[in-house]
Design a protein around this motif. Sequence first.
Motif, PDB file in Angstrom:
ATOM      1  N   ASN A  11      75.526-126.699  17.071  1.00 52.94           N
ATOM      2  CA  ASN A  11      76.577-125.905  17.697  1.00 52.94           C
ATOM      3  C   ASN A  11      76.982-124.697  16.867  1.00 52.94           C
ATOM      4  OD1 ASN A  11      76.700-127.538  19.933  1.00 52.94           O
ATOM      5  ND2 ASN A  11      78.247-128.889  19.054  1.00 52.94           N
ATOM      6  N   GLN A  12      76.350-124.484  15.749  1.00 53.20           N
ATOM      7  CA  GLN A  12      76.666-123.331  14.910  1.00 53.20           C
ATOM      8  C   GLN A  12      76.224-122.054  15.610  1.00 53.20           C
ATOM      9  OE1 GLN A  12      78.335-123.360  12.025  1.00 53.20           O
ATOM     10  NE2 GLN A  12      78.559-125.570  12.207  1.00 53.20           N
ATOM     11  N   PRO A  13      77.079-121.015  15.615  1.00 52.35           N
ATOM     12  CA  PRO A  13      76.668-119.747  16.233  1.00 52.35           C
ATOM     13  C   PRO A  13      75.458-119.155  15.505  1.00 52.35           C
ATOM     14  CG  PRO A  13      78.986-119.693  15.540  1.00 52.35           C
ATOM     15  CD  PRO A  13      78.400-120.969  15.063  1.00 52.35           C
ATOM     16  N   GLU A  14      74.630-118.504  16.259  1.00 51.46           N
ATOM     17  CA  GLU A  14      73.437-117.887  15.696  1.00 51.46           C
ATOM     18  C   GLU A  14      73.820-116.630  14.922  1.00 51.46           C
ATOM     19  OE1 GLU A  14      69.573-115.741  17.526  1.00 51.46           O
ATOM     20  OE2 GLU A  14      70.114-117.674  18.400  1.00 51.46           O
ATOM     21  N   LYS A  15      73.214-116.440  13.780  1.00 56.34           N
ATOM     22  CA  LYS A  15      73.449-115.234  12.985  1.00 56.34           C
ATOM     23  C   LYS A  15      72.557-114.116  13.510  1.00 56.34           C
ATOM     24  CE  LYS A  15      74.728-117.617   8.740  1.00 56.34           C
ATOM     25  NZ  LYS A  15      76.091-117.403   8.581  1.00 56.34           N
ATOM     26  N   THR A  16      73.102-112.914  13.568  1.00 55.50           N
ATOM     27  CA  THR A  16      72.363-111.737  14.001  1.00 55.50           C
ATOM     28  C   THR A  16      72.371-110.742  12.853  1.00 55.50           C
ATOM     29  OG1 THR A  16      73.127-112.114  16.260  1.00 55.50           O
ATOM     30  CG2 THR A  16      72.204-109.947  15.771  1.00 55.50           C
ATOM     31  N   SER A  25      80.539-106.582   1.606  1.00 58.36           N
ATOM     32  CA  SER A  25      80.032-107.892   2.017  1.00 58.36           C
ATOM     33  C   SER A  25      78.827-107.696   2.931  1.00 58.36           C
ATOM     34  CB  SER A  25      81.123-108.682   2.743  1.00 58.36           C
ATOM     35  OG  SER A  25      81.360-108.116   4.012  1.00 58.36           O
ATOM     36  N   SER A  26      78.164-108.775   3.259  1.00 60.09           N
ATOM     37  CA  SER A  26      76.985-108.666   4.120  1.00 60.09           C
ATOM     38  C   SER A  26      77.352-108.568   5.599  1.00 60.09           C
ATOM     39  CB  SER A  26      76.050-109.853   3.894  1.00 60.09           C
ATOM     40  OG  SER A  26      76.730-111.059   4.185  1.00 60.09           O
ATOM     41  N   GLY A  27      78.611-108.813   5.941  1.00 60.90           N
ATOM     42  CA  GLY A  27      79.041-108.770   7.334  1.00 60.90           C
ATOM     43  C   GLY A  27      79.390-107.373   7.800  1.00 60.90           C
ATOM     44  N   VAL A  28      79.121-107.089   9.072  1.00 64.35           N
ATOM     45  CA  VAL A  28      79.536-105.834   9.686  1.00 64.35           C
ATOM     46  C   VAL A  28      81.064-105.896   9.798  1.00 64.35           C
ATOM     47  CG1 VAL A  28      79.370-104.390  11.751  1.00 64.35           C
ATOM     48  CG2 VAL A  28      77.357-105.649  10.947  1.00 64.35           C
ATOM     49  N   VAL A  29      81.752-104.811   9.449  1.00 64.10           N
ATOM     50  CA  VAL A  29      83.211-104.816   9.392  1.00 64.10           C
ATOM     51  C   VAL A  29      83.806-104.254  10.673  1.00 64.10           C
ATOM     52  CG1 VAL A  29      85.234-103.886   8.175  1.00 64.10           C
ATOM     53  CG2 VAL A  29      83.258-104.696   6.878  1.00 64.10           C
ATOM     54  N   TYR A  30      84.886-104.912  11.108  1.00 62.14           N
ATOM     55  CA  TYR A  30      85.616-104.508  12.305  1.00 62.14           C
ATOM     56  C   TYR A  30      87.108-104.505  11.969  1.00 62.14           C
ATOM     57  CZ  TYR A  30      87.437-104.651  17.072  1.00 62.14           C
ATOM     58  OH  TYR A  30      88.105-104.369  18.222  1.00 62.14           O
ATOM     59  N   SER A  77      94.573-104.914   9.559  1.00 61.36           N
ATOM     60  CA  SER A  77      93.655-106.016   9.234  1.00 61.36           C
ATOM     61  C   SER A  77      92.204-105.676   9.565  1.00 61.36           C
ATOM     62  CB  SER A  77      94.072-107.311   9.949  1.00 61.36           C
ATOM     63  OG  SER A  77      93.976-107.161  11.341  1.00 61.36           O
ATOM     64  N   TYR A  78      91.317-106.169   8.702  1.00 61.85           N
ATOM     65  CA  TYR A  78      89.879-105.945   8.811  1.00 61.85           C
ATOM     66  C   TYR A  78      89.178-107.290   8.765  1.00 61.85           C
ATOM     67  CZ  TYR A  78      91.001-101.106   7.728  1.00 61.85           C
ATOM     68  OH  TYR A  78      91.530 -99.841   7.759  1.00 61.85           O
ATOM     69  N   ILE A  79      88.105-107.405   9.543  1.00 62.98           N
ATOM     70  CA  ILE A  79      87.324-108.632   9.586  1.00 62.98           C
ATOM     71  C   ILE A  79      85.892-108.296   9.193  1.00 62.98           C
ATOM     72  CG2 ILE A  79      86.396-110.434  11.086  1.00 62.98           C
ATOM     73  CD1 ILE A  79      88.886-109.930  12.891  1.00 62.98           C
ATOM     74  N   SER A  80      85.343-109.063   8.266  1.00 61.89           N
ATOM     75  CA  SER A  80      83.929-108.965   7.940  1.00 61.89           C
ATOM     76  C   SER A  80      83.241-110.092   8.701  1.00 61.89           C
ATOM     77  CB  SER A  80      83.712-109.121   6.437  1.00 61.89           C
ATOM     78  OG  SER A  80      82.344-109.046   6.134  1.00 61.89           O
ATOM     79  N   ALA A  81      82.405-109.727   9.653  1.00 65.39           N
ATOM     80  CA  ALA A  81      81.800-110.714  10.546  1.00 65.39           C
ATOM     81  C   ALA A  81      80.996-111.750   9.769  1.00 65.39           C
ATOM     82  CB  ALA A  81      80.907-110.009  11.565  1.00 65.39           C
ATOM     83  N   ALA A  82      81.096-112.993  10.203  1.00 64.82           N
ATOM     84  CA  ALA A  82      80.362-114.081   9.561  1.00 64.82           C
ATOM     85  C   ALA A  82      78.972-114.255  10.162  1.00 64.82           C
ATOM     86  CB  ALA A  82      81.148-115.388   9.691  1.00 64.82           C
TER      87      ALA A  82
END
Length: 187
Positions: A18-23, A59-64, A70-75
């Motif tokens: 059930n883990q989301p797929e990494k892109t 970080s390795s995540g795309v930032v939004y 607030s900023y989120i670095s995608a997992a």
Amino acid sequence: MMKRLALILVIFISACSNQPEKTYYQLPTVKIASQNSAAIQHDRQLWVQRIMLSDYLSSSGVVYQSSDVSYISAANHLWAGPLEQQLQQVLVAELTMALPQRLVSAQPLVNKPDTLDVTITGFHGRYDGKVILQGYWTLTRQGGVVKQPFNLELEQAEDGYDDLVRTLAKGWSQLAQAIASQLTSQT
């Protein structure tokens, strides 16, 4: 005991599935037109010395940016390789196309090349559908220094990370063209 072990194994396997797929995302590469087979004489070298990112972009995540503060670095939406490296490779290719009389590279090939450093403080999508590129670039040439800020806001055409990355690449290309224009006008 075996039933418990089997139940735990089933729960573990179903949890993993059930883990989301990494892109993974790569900035589109620029195709450099092949030159005539004759050697080309370049007036001087432009060394794209470094691309520096603010910590939140490292970080390795795309930032939004999800709100004004607030900023989120995608997992699960990750850069395929270090973002600094991708940005440097694309910038070298873009400047090579825009400045055919210059030898543009990611390493010094001659003694005392002109050097270009880019510091990026914003390279992300935003909650209002805008894509932000902010920072400044610094050119060191023959003992002189030129520092130029940039602040680009582009409209993201579609929702989603694919379009966010394409729009970031479009903005990066626009910045490369602005740098090339400034370098051409100073020559």
